[in-house]
Enzyme design. Structure first.
Site, short mmCIF file in Angstrom:
data_model
loop_
_atom_site.label_atom_id
_atom_site.label_comp_id
_atom_site.label_asym_id
_atom_site.label_seq_id
_atom_site.Cartn_x
_atom_site.Cartn_y
_atom_site.Cartn_z
N HIS A 1 0.72 -0.70 0.40
CA HIS A 1 0.14 0.69 0.11
C HIS A 1 0.47 1.38 0.20
O HIS A 1 2.19 1.17 0.38
CB HIS A 1 -1.11 -0.20 1.65
CG HIS A 1 -2.18 -0.70 1.00
ND1 HIS A 1 -3.25 -1.19 2.26
CD2 HIS A 1 -2.93 -0.83 0.04
CE1 HIS A 1 -3.66 -2.25 1.50
NE2 HIS A 1 -4.25 -1.23 0.21
N ASP B 1 1.08 4.05 1.57
CA ASP B 1 2.01 4.82 2.39
C ASP B 1 2.54 4.42 3.59
O ASP B 1 2.67 4.86 4.40
CB ASP B 1 0.39 4.91 3.59
CG ASP B 1 -0.52 3.61 3.82
OD1 ASP B 1 -1.02 2.87 3.13
OD2 ASP B 1 -0.57 3.58 5.25
N HIS B 2 3.02 3.00 2.70
CA HIS B 2 4.08 2.04 3.17
C HIS B 2 5.19 2.06 2.74
O HIS B 2 6.43 0.96 3.07
CB HIS B 2 3.51 0.60 3.34
CG HIS B 2 2.04 0.44 4.94
ND1 HIS B 2 2.37 0.07 6.14
CD2 HIS B 2 1.02 0.79 4.67
CE1 HIS B 2 1.51 -0.42 6.51
NE2 HIS B 2 0.47 0.52 5.60
N HIS C 1 -4.31 -8.82 5.59
CA HIS C 1 -5.23 -7.77 5.23
C HIS C 1 -5.71 -8.24 3.37
O HIS C 1 -5.78 -7.16 2.64
CB HIS C 1 -3.99 -6.39 5.06
CG HIS C 1 -3.93 -5.64 4.93
ND1 HIS C 1 -5.18 -4.79 5.61
CD2 HIS C 1 -3.14 -4.70 3.84
CE1 HIS C 1 -4.92 -3.53 5.04
NE2 HIS C 1 -3.49 -3.33 5.22
N ASP D 1 0.06 -4.16 8.69
CA ASP D 1 -2.06 -3.84 8.44
C ASP D 1 -2.54 -5.03 8.54
O ASP D 1 -2.19 -6.41 7.71
CB ASP D 1 -2.12 -3.20 7.19
CG ASP D 1 -1.42 -1.92 6.93
OD1 ASP D 1 -1.25 -1.03 8.38
OD2 ASP D 1 -2.47 -0.98 6.21
#
Length: 359
Positions: free
Chosen positions: A116, A118-119, A212, A235
């Site tokens: 993702h 944001d990682h 996830h 996550d």
């Protein structure tokens, strides 16, 4: 008479302050002297994290894709035995590392939980600044299958930038090898096993699967060193693997989404006709609530639970109280809402967990 003396004293003080201000405002040498002091106070590093007689963990990003001026996106760094590993590298992580004066020139690699944005969005900033700080080898990116694509993408996107910097500063400073990414594919074959990702000088890193979906595979990581250990959930919704592979760890750093608060955001967006209401509706099904993370911490038997990847934003004490609703009934002690700048020091062969605030 006494009042006149006091008033006169204040007047004299104000005059002195104003004179000093004018001197600085109009004197280049005075300005430079002040700037030199400022630079001196901000140059150097937080060398305490390099002490090899402890496991050190610093949170450099405790936020999510949702805008939050107080939190960078997913980012943590572990120092142990002369090694330094980032766990994920979201946007703003480098800003926090720099602000906290944390050393990155000896960065061993980045452990990526999943892909993702944001990682992984902060990886180029980490790459550039660790390169400038002395990293001469390719930056190792550990992650699930697909990490090759991520590494190739960054290599291609920043190839021109890298070339400019090498040409400007010289290959003696910016080594050509340091511009590259080295993908290390971590294959965890099934949910029942963990895989050793790295083991050297007493530092052991293991990876395991978490839930996830539709992201698959997504990983959690555990770092062990000199009898101390920390586990990162990545996550995930509540997953039995956190307890299974985190059993007996000192610290669990677990993501948390307060579904009851997100539901209010969904209602507000839906009422205003904002299509992002669907995002708020969808996201709770692949994240863990604070209560569920507390349950996982109890099942793993960890001493300290630290919440990260905080959803939604918590701008004040009331919001934090709402976020933690129900947690007390599950786990009354050993719970902390993580923040950018939380530094946990775990002395070797001890049970102490020393909390520092680097903000």
């Amino acid at each position: 008479m006494k009042k006149r003396v006091i008033v006169a004293g204040f007047g004299l003080m104000a005059a002195v302050v104003m004179t000093g201000f004018l001197v600085v405002w109009f004197s280049a040498s005075a300005q430079d002297a002040i700037m030199k002091r400022v630079v001196a106070s901000n140059v150097g590093g937080n060398e305490a994290v390099l002490d090899e007689d402890a496991l050190h963990v610093v949170l450099c990003g405790t936020g999510s894709p949702m805008p939050d001026p107080d939190r960078a996106q997913a980012c943590a760094i572990v120092y142990a035995g002369g090694k330094a590993f980032l766990i994920d590298s979201g946007l703003g992580g480098w800003d926090r590392l720099a602000r906290f004066q944390l050393p990155v020139g000896g960065l061993t690699g980045i452990l990526i939980t999943h892909f993702h944005s944001d990682h992984i969005s902060g990886i180029p900033d980490i790459a550039l600044n660790s390169w400038a700080s002395g990293r001469h080898e390719a930056l190792a990116l550990y992650g699930p299958p697909g990490i090759e694509t991520v590494a190739q993408g960054f290599d291609l996107a920043y190839s021109l930038d890298d070339g400019y910097r090498i040409a400007h500063h010289g290959p003696e400073f910016f080594s050509k090898e340091g511009a590259n990414y080295q993908p290390v594919v971590v294959n965890v074959p099934d949910r029942d096993t963990s895989v050793t990702v790295f083991e050297e000088d007493g530092v052991k890193v293991t990876a395991f699967r978490v839930s996830h979906e539709p992201v698959d595979p997504a990983y959690g990581y555990r770092v062990d060193y000199k009898g101390r250990s920390v586990i990162f959930s990545g996550d995930t919704k509540k997953d039995a693997n956190i307890a299974k592979f985190g059993q007996g760890a000192d610290v669990l750093i677990h993501e948390a989404l307060a579904a009851h608060m997100v539901r209010l955001l969904e209602d507000g967006l839906e009422h205003s006709g904002d299509r992002r209401a669907k995002v708020m509706h969808d996201i709770p099904d692949y994240h863990a609530t604070p209560v569920q993370a507390a349950e996982a911490a109890n099942e793993a038997g960890v001493k300290l639970l630290v919440y990260t990847h905080i959803v939604p934003r918590l701008p004040n004490a009331l919001a934090e109280r709402v976020f933690l609703r129900g947690v007390d009934g599950i786990r009354s002690d050993g719970v902390t809402i993580g923040y950018d700048g939380l530094y946990l020091e775990l002395p070797a062969e001890s049970e102490k967990i020393i909390e520092h605030d680097l903000r």
